[in-house]
Motif scaffolding. Structure first.
Motif, mmCIF file in Angstrom:
data_model
loop_
_atom_site.group_PDB
_atom_site.id
_atom_site.type_symbol
_atom_site.label_atom_id
_atom_site.label_comp_id
_atom_site.label_asym_id
_atom_site.label_seq_id
_atom_site.Cartn_x
_atom_site.Cartn_y
_atom_site.Cartn_z
ATOM 1 N N ASP A 40 0.852 -1.187 0.000
ATOM 2 C CA ASP A 40 0.000 0.000 0.000
ATOM 3 C C ASP A 40 0.891 1.241 0.000
ATOM 4 O O ASP A 40 2.117 1.138 -0.107
ATOM 5 C CB ASP A 40 -0.994 -0.026 1.175
ATOM 6 N N SER A 60 -0.526 -4.914 0.947
ATOM 7 C CA SER A 60 -1.856 -4.453 0.569
ATOM 8 C C SER A 60 -2.886 -5.531 0.876
ATOM 9 O O SER A 60 -2.642 -6.708 0.637
ATOM 10 C CB SER A 60 -1.895 -4.097 -0.917
ATOM 11 N N GLU A 116 -1.122 7.320 -2.442
ATOM 12 C CA GLU A 116 -1.849 6.059 -2.325
ATOM 13 C C GLU A 116 -3.081 6.150 -3.208
ATOM 14 O O GLU A 116 -3.735 7.188 -3.256
ATOM 15 C CB GLU A 116 -2.258 5.806 -0.872
ATOM 16 N N THR A 144 -3.072 0.841 -2.769
ATOM 17 C CA THR A 144 -1.819 0.533 -3.433
ATOM 18 C C THR A 144 -1.209 1.855 -3.912
ATOM 19 O O THR A 144 -1.610 2.916 -3.452
ATOM 20 C CB THR A 144 -2.037 -0.475 -4.588
#
Length: 162
Positions: free
Chosen positions: A21, A27, A131, A145
């Motif tokens: 992430d 993630s 992000e 991610t």
């Protein structure tokens, strides 16, 4: 819902890729309280700007599937994209075409977790966000991610799509 086959497939693909992430942590698919079918609804549910939502749009490019991961802040310029790709016909895919090639339904199409890899373009506009959030296989599922990770885990090609 975490046990939904599409959510499991996305999480397994994230794990297999070692996807991270925006904070550099693994993630993970998260479930929202309700389904979100638009970038605006996803952004509101997550408390982020709509541009940080990576829409997964499936097109038929001369009848071959093409996945375009675009910022929720704008629309894909299909004529310009078709010209840059050198395809004759570029059209939004039907729900049946999407399901056939991704195993997922419109509104929940993830960038990964498909029966077979798809040719993928990743909107360069997503690079400005630390992000980004993408769908996790069903309309209630999302995962965090980064732009770089989207390129890596999808084997995507950077593209200006708007």
């Amino acid at each position: 819902m975490q046990s939904h086959p599409n959510v499991r497939a996305v999480q397994e693909a994230l794990d297999a890729a070692g996807a991270l992430d925006g904070a550099g942590r693994p993630s993970a698919v998260r479930l929202l309280p309700e389904a979100v079918h638009t970038a605006a609804a996803a952004a509101e549910a997550l408390g982020v700007g709509v541009g940080a939502i990576a829409n997964s749009l499936v097109f038929a490019a001369d009848d071959a599937p093409l996945l375009v991961l675009t910022s929720g802040a704008h629309r894909v310029d299909t004529a310009g994209l078709a010209a840059s790709l050198g395809v004759t016909h570029l059209r939004r895919a039907t729900p049946e075409f999407v399901r056939q090639h991704t195993g997922q339904v419109i509104g929940g199409v993830a960038p990964i977790g498909h029966p077979a890899p798809l040719r993928t373009l990743v909107d360069t506009a997503l690079e400005r966000y630390d992000e980004v959030w993408a769908a996790g296989g069903v309309p209630r599922a999302v995962f965090p991610t980064t732009y770089a990770e989207l390129l890596r885990i999808t084997a995507g090609i950077p593209a200006e799509v708007a």
